[in-house]
Design an enzyme around this catalytic site. Sequence first.
Site, PDB file in Angstrom:
ATOM      1  N   LYS A  10     -11.939  11.485   0.757  1.00 19.48           N
ATOM      2  CA  LYS A  10     -11.579  12.434   1.800  1.00 19.48           C
ATOM      3  C   LYS A  10     -12.028  13.841   1.785  1.00 19.48           C
ATOM      4  O   LYS A  10     -11.696  14.377   0.433  1.00 19.48           O
ATOM      5  CB  LYS A  10     -10.850  11.867   1.693  1.00 19.48           C
ATOM      6  CG  LYS A  10     -10.004  10.359   2.396  1.00 19.48           C
ATOM      7  CD  LYS A  10      -8.793  10.146   2.156  1.00 19.48           C
ATOM      8  CE  LYS A  10      -9.062   8.579   2.430  1.00 19.48           C
ATOM      9  NZ  LYS A  10      -7.334   8.408   2.941  1.00 19.48           N
ATOM     10  N   TYR A  50     -11.234   4.697  12.091  1.00 19.92           N
ATOM     11  CA  TYR A  50      -9.709   3.599  11.603  1.00 19.92           C
ATOM     12  C   TYR A  50      -9.997   3.194  12.346  1.00 19.92           C
ATOM     13  O   TYR A  50      -8.203   2.762  12.815  1.00 19.92           O
ATOM     14  CB  TYR A  50      -8.882   4.984  10.934  1.00 19.92           C
ATOM     15  CG  TYR A  50      -9.689   5.313   9.110  1.00 19.92           C
ATOM     16  CD1 TYR A  50      -9.090   4.406   8.621  1.00 19.92           C
ATOM     17  CD2 TYR A  50      -9.396   6.387   8.988  1.00 19.92           C
ATOM     18  CE1 TYR A  50      -9.408   5.009   7.244  1.00 19.92           C
ATOM     19  CE2 TYR A  50      -9.700   7.449   7.723  1.00 19.92           C
ATOM     20  CZ  TYR A  50      -9.503   6.302   6.830  1.00 19.92           C
ATOM     21  OH  TYR A  50      -9.759   6.168   5.522  1.00 19.92           O
ATOM     22  N   ASN A 113      -4.666  10.976   0.285  1.00 22.53           N
ATOM     23  CA  ASN A 113      -5.285  10.515  -0.645  1.00 22.53           C
ATOM     24  C   ASN A 113      -5.957  10.423  -1.437  1.00 22.53           C
ATOM     25  O   ASN A 113      -6.780   9.133  -2.262  1.00 22.53           O
ATOM     26  CB  ASN A 113      -4.268   8.668  -0.819  1.00 22.53           C
ATOM     27  CG  ASN A 113      -4.755   8.450   0.130  1.00 22.53           C
ATOM     28  OD1 ASN A 113      -5.686   8.622   0.889  1.00 22.53           O
ATOM     29  ND2 ASN A 113      -4.374   7.369   0.718  1.00 22.53           N
ATOM     30  N   GLU A 127     -17.757  -0.914   7.518  1.00 23.21           N
ATOM     31  CA  GLU A 127     -17.996   0.165   6.918  1.00 23.21           C
ATOM     32  C   GLU A 127     -19.337   0.862   6.739  1.00 23.21           C
ATOM     33  O   GLU A 127     -19.571   1.740   6.952  1.00 23.21           O
ATOM     34  CB  GLU A 127     -16.591   0.308   5.641  1.00 23.21           C
ATOM     35  CG  GLU A 127     -14.986   0.035   6.978  1.00 23.21           C
ATOM     36  CD  GLU A 127     -13.948  -0.293   5.781  1.00 23.21           C
ATOM     37  OE1 GLU A 127     -13.554   0.008   6.163  1.00 23.21           O
ATOM     38  OE2 GLU A 127     -14.615   0.513   4.520  1.00 23.21           O
TER      39      GLU A 127
HETATM   40  P1  ADP Z   1      -5.899   2.263   1.684  1.00 22.13           P
HETATM   41  O1  ADP Z   1      -6.569   3.186   2.381  1.00 22.13           O
HETATM   42  O2  ADP Z   1      -4.414   2.394   0.590  1.00 22.13           O
HETATM   43  O3  ADP Z   1      -6.411   0.691   1.876  1.00 22.13           O
HETATM   44  P2  ADP Z   1      -4.317   1.325   5.062  1.00 22.13           P
HETATM   45  O4  ADP Z   1      -6.067   0.802   4.673  1.00 22.13           O
HETATM   46  O5  ADP Z   1      -2.887   1.160   4.638  1.00 22.13           O
HETATM   47  O6  ADP Z   1      -4.402   2.231   3.330  1.00 22.13           O
HETATM   48  O7  ADP Z   1      -4.357   3.071   5.712  1.00 22.13           O
HETATM   49  C1  ADP Z   1      -5.796   4.260   5.474  1.00 22.13           C
HETATM   50  C2  ADP Z   1      -5.147   5.336   4.942  1.00 22.13           C
HETATM   51  O8  ADP Z   1      -4.415   5.606   6.588  1.00 22.13           O
HETATM   52  C3  ADP Z   1      -4.776   5.511   4.131  1.00 22.13           C
HETATM   53  O9  ADP Z   1      -5.451   5.796   2.363  1.00 22.13           O
HETATM   54  C4  ADP Z   1      -4.227   6.760   4.730  1.00 22.13           C
HETATM   55  O10 ADP Z   1      -5.126   8.522   4.100  1.00 22.13           O
HETATM   56  C5  ADP Z   1      -3.625   6.526   5.740  1.00 22.13           C
HETATM   57  N1  ADP Z   1      -2.126   6.469   5.656  1.00 22.13           N
HETATM   58  C6  ADP Z   1      -1.186   4.914   5.424  1.00 22.13           C
HETATM   59  N2  ADP Z   1      -0.521   4.680   5.611  1.00 22.13           N
HETATM   60  C7  ADP Z   1       0.178   5.688   5.831  1.00 22.13           C
HETATM   61  C8  ADP Z   1       1.583   5.954   6.441  1.00 22.13           C
HETATM   62  N3  ADP Z   1       2.296   5.562   6.249  1.00 22.13           N
HETATM   63  N4  ADP Z   1       1.787   7.738   6.928  1.00 22.13           N
HETATM   64  C9  ADP Z   1       0.376   8.476   6.509  1.00 22.13           C
HETATM   65  N5  ADP Z   1      -0.656   8.074   6.203  1.00 22.13           N
HETATM   66  C10 ADP Z   1      -1.110   6.467   5.750  1.00 22.13           C
END
Ligand code: ADP
Length: 141
Positions: A10, A50, A113, A127
């Site tokens: 990212k 997304y 992250n 994807e």
């Molecule tokens: P992952 O990336 O672990 O699969 P998700 O698919 O739930 O997690 O979410 C996609 C991305 O959205 C996350 O990697 C993170 O960057 C962001 N995200 C997820 N939950 C939150 C939240 N509660 N607040 C802010 N950003 C979030």
Amino acid sequence: MEEKTLSIIKPDGVRKNLIGEVIKRFEENGLIPVAMKMLHLTKKEAEGFYAVHKGKPFYDSLTTFMSSGPIVVMILKGENAIELNRKLMGATNPEEAEEGTIRRQYGDNIEQNIVHGSDAPETAETEIVYFFNSLEVCSRP
Ligand code: ADP
Ligand code: MG
């Protein structure tokens, strides 16, 4: 089972100069890149990627973040690549991620992250085709 998964470094990972570090972890753990490119998503392209999170409170902020700078997109190949990649990444929230994982070590918060990884075979397929056409995917033993 041999699988392919989509991985993204990212914008925060690129800004922190972690491209090499992240790819090294993948290579050391049996995840082989078979396609790779750097690109800077528009807000609309990030929203498309997304789309599954549309309507969630973090959707606007997430897609603004994902379009804030260049990213590195890769297809990784390996045994149980999807699960293995998720394991190396760690939990979504770096504070909850296991010690030694990429997100635990380098992530700033639940949004920023460092890495994305597909979460299932169906999402991996969707994807992958969002970013790559078949000519851009290499065959590696
Ligand atoms: P992952 O990336 O672990 O699969 P998700 O698919 O739930 O997690 O979410 C996609 C991305 O959205 C996350 O990697 C993170 O960057 C962001 N995200 C997820 N939950 C939150 C939240 N509660 N607040 C802010 N950003 C979030
Ligand atoms: Mg996800």
